[in-house]
Enzyme design. Structure first.
Site, PDB file in Angstrom:
ATOM      1  N   SER A  63       0.799  -1.234   0.000  1.00 41.98           N
ATOM      2  CA  SER A  63       0.000   0.000   0.000  1.00 41.98           C
ATOM      3  C   SER A  63       0.827   1.278   0.000  1.00 41.98           C
ATOM      4  O   SER A  63       0.259   2.365  -0.161  1.00 41.98           O
ATOM      5  CB  SER A  63      -0.940   0.021   1.204  1.00 41.98           C
ATOM      6  OG  SER A  63      -1.972  -0.905   1.004  1.00 41.98           O
ATOM      7  N   LYS A  66       0.292   3.487  -2.893  1.00 42.90           N
ATOM      8  CA  LYS A  66      -0.882   4.365  -3.009  1.00 42.90           C
ATOM      9  C   LYS A  66      -0.511   5.842  -2.860  1.00 42.90           C
ATOM     10  O   LYS A  66      -1.197   6.719  -3.385  1.00 42.90           O
ATOM     11  CB  LYS A  66      -1.926   3.968  -1.955  1.00 42.90           C
ATOM     12  CG  LYS A  66      -2.460   2.538  -2.151  1.00 42.90           C
ATOM     13  CD  LYS A  66      -3.302   2.073  -0.968  1.00 42.90           C
ATOM     14  CE  LYS A  66      -3.761   0.628  -1.170  1.00 42.90           C
ATOM     15  NZ  LYS A  66      -4.466   0.101   0.015  1.00 42.90           N
ATOM     16  N   TYR A 188      -3.848  -2.533 -10.150  1.00 48.03           N
ATOM     17  CA  TYR A 188      -3.711  -2.356  -8.698  1.00 48.03           C
ATOM     18  C   TYR A 188      -2.811  -3.452  -8.106  1.00 48.03           C
ATOM     19  O   TYR A 188      -1.904  -3.174  -7.324  1.00 48.03           O
ATOM     20  CB  TYR A 188      -5.108  -2.354  -8.062  1.00 48.03           C
ATOM     21  CG  TYR A 188      -5.080  -2.339  -6.556  1.00 48.03           C
ATOM     22  CD1 TYR A 188      -4.742  -1.184  -5.852  1.00 48.03           C
ATOM     23  CD2 TYR A 188      -5.372  -3.492  -5.820  1.00 48.03           C
ATOM     24  CE1 TYR A 188      -4.699  -1.179  -4.460  1.00 48.03           C
ATOM     25  CE2 TYR A 188      -5.339  -3.497  -4.433  1.00 48.03           C
ATOM     26  CZ  TYR A 188      -4.997  -2.341  -3.764  1.00 48.03           C
ATOM     27  OH  TYR A 188      -4.952  -2.341  -2.385  1.00 48.03           O
ATOM     28  N   TYR A 239      -4.497   3.871   8.284  1.00 44.41           N
ATOM     29  CA  TYR A 239      -5.841   3.301   8.422  1.00 44.41           C
ATOM     30  C   TYR A 239      -6.442   3.595   9.785  1.00 44.41           C
ATOM     31  O   TYR A 239      -6.360   4.707  10.276  1.00 44.41           O
ATOM     32  CB  TYR A 239      -5.810   1.790   8.111  1.00 44.41           C
ATOM     33  CG  TYR A 239      -5.107   1.540   6.818  1.00 44.41           C
ATOM     34  CD1 TYR A 239      -5.666   1.988   5.638  1.00 44.41           C
ATOM     35  CD2 TYR A 239      -3.855   0.964   6.770  1.00 44.41           C
ATOM     36  CE1 TYR A 239      -5.017   1.824   4.432  1.00 44.41           C
ATOM     37  CE2 TYR A 239      -3.188   0.790   5.571  1.00 44.41           C
ATOM     38  CZ  TYR A 239      -3.779   1.234   4.411  1.00 44.41           C
ATOM     39  OH  TYR A 239      -3.127   1.079   3.237  1.00 44.41           O
ATOM     40  N   VAL A 257       1.363  -3.673   3.847  1.00 46.88           N
ATOM     41  CA  VAL A 257       1.398  -4.955   4.558  1.00 46.88           C
ATOM     42  C   VAL A 257       2.660  -5.764   4.266  1.00 46.88           C
ATOM     43  O   VAL A 257       2.850  -6.829   4.844  1.00 46.88           O
ATOM     44  CB  VAL A 257       0.132  -5.827   4.306  1.00 46.88           C
ATOM     45  CG1 VAL A 257      -1.105  -5.165   4.896  1.00 46.88           C
ATOM     46  CG2 VAL A 257      -0.048  -6.136   2.838  1.00 46.88           C
TER      47      VAL A 257
HETATM   48  O1  DON Z   1      -5.024  -4.799  -1.498  1.00 45.80           O
HETATM   49  C1  DON Z   1      -4.370  -5.368  -0.667  1.00 45.80           C
HETATM   50  O2  DON Z   1      -4.930  -6.017   0.215  1.00 45.80           O
HETATM   51  C2  DON Z   1      -2.859  -5.271  -0.694  1.00 45.80           C
HETATM   52  N1  DON Z   1      -2.367  -5.346  -2.005  1.00 45.80           N
HETATM   53  C3  DON Z   1      -2.380  -3.990  -0.087  1.00 45.80           C
HETATM   54  C4  DON Z   1      -2.837  -3.835   1.302  1.00 45.80           C
HETATM   55  C5  DON Z   1      -1.955  -3.011   2.144  1.00 45.80           C
HETATM   56  O3  DON Z   1      -0.751  -2.946   2.027  1.00 45.80           O
HETATM   57  C6  DON Z   1      -2.652  -2.341   3.233  1.00 45.80           C
HETATM   58  N2  DON Z   1      -1.717  -1.686   4.096  1.00 45.80           N
HETATM   59  N3  DON Z   1      -1.380  -1.692   5.182  1.00 45.80           N
END
Ligand code: DON
Length: 303
Positions: A63, A66, A188, A239, A257
């Site tokens: 993420s 983003k 994405y 978040y 993550v």
């Molecule tokens: O969409 C997802 O679930 C992952 N590609 C990215 C999620 C993520 O990194 C959320 N962050 N903390």
């Protein structure tokens, strides 16, 4: 400021937390990453580069991507994007579906998954290839032409992407996607799979500390747009832990993550920390602790 000495002190102080938490399980290709790793980098606005531990080891940016897609859309399209996505903290997990229905398919902010899908959708419309546009930007700003996608991670996310697919279809039902759902999801997942080190990410995010100026001195964002991205990072970048992150760290930050977090001290430096063990909200345990230590030891925060 002797950043190198500070980084070494931070690394020593957070050693007990390295390996704590859980490596992301819901993306199987990430579940096998060794948890006992820690790196941290600082890149100052003059171009000084400092690092400690595993700061040159590539990891999955997830993420953190983003932040960059938002900046690339703002740079091309300006304020228009805020008609399709909000900029308030969600107070919900990053992959939550519930708020979208109450709010008629308009995601709360660009950093929860729904909002990030809208941003990727717009970048796809503007460039014809959202994920390659992002990769090219990251290569140029970091000065690392070897950066790339990890196809195994992208495939693993696709295979386990039902929640993201649900979010995308839901927004399509509200006419809040311009491209077809499979294409938005594909770009994405590729953008999340990019692998970079702390060094690469701190360099690539330097424009946020330089009030919108890119590595070559050209302008990506107006000064006020760079402020806007930093503000949304502060309020929404971690978040449903954004309040606690602001309380402990006091900087704009964006987590992923994969265990990475970038943070910005506007006018001074960009930081990136990485350690794969996550807390229950998806933020790196040792990473948040290290940023907390950094701002406490140096007295540098936005407050
Ligand atoms: O969409 C997802 O679930 C992952 N590609 C990215 C999620 C993520 O990194 C959320 N962050 N903390």
């Amino acid at each position: 400021m002797d950043y190198q000495a500070v980084l070494e002190e931070v690394a020593a102080q957070v050693r007990p937390q390295i390996g704590c938490g859980q490596v992301a399980q819901y993306i199987p290709a990430l579940a096998s990453v060794a948890p006992e790793q820690f790196g941290m980098a600082v890149v100052d606005v003059e171009g000084g580069v400092h690092g400690v531990g595993d700061w040159e080891v590539p990891f999955s940016v997830q993420s953190i991507s983003k932040t960059f897609t938002l900046a690339l859309v703002l740079a091309r399209d300006g304020e228009k994007i805020w008609q399709r996505v909000g900029r308030e903290p969600s107070g919900n997990p990053f992959n939550s579906l519930v708020q979208l229905e109450y709010e008629h398919g308009i995601p709360r902010n660009p950093f929860i998954n729904a909002g990030a899908l809208v941003i990727t959708d717009r970048l796809q419309s503007l460039t014809g290839d959202a994920s390659s546009t992002l990769l090219e930007f990251l290569r140029t700003e970091s000065g690392n032409p070897d950066l790339g996608f990890n196809p195994a991670v992208a495939a693993s996310e696709t295979d386990n992407g039902d929640r993201n697919a649900a979010l995308a279809h839901f927004m399509a039902a509200y006419d809040n996607l311009e491209n077809l759902v499979p294409s938005v999801l594909e770009h994405y997942f590729w953008q999340c799979s990019v692998e970079m080190s702390c060094r690469d990410l701190a360099l690539a995010g330097r424009f946020l500390a330089r009030h919108g100026l890119r590595a070559d001195g050209s302008r990506l964002l107006a000064r006020s747009e760079a402020k806007q991205v930093n503000a949304v990072m502060l309020t929404c970048g971690t978040y449903d832990a954004a309040g606690d992150f602001a309380y402990r760290v006091g900087l704009p930050g964006k987590s992923g993550v994969g265990g990475g977090i970038i943070a910005v001290i506007p006018g001074r430096c960009t930081l990136c920390v990485w350690s794969p063990g996550l807390d229950e909200r998806g933020n790196s345990v040792a990473g948040v602790a290290a940023l907390d230590r950094f701002t406490t030891l140096t007295g540098l925060s936005v407050f």
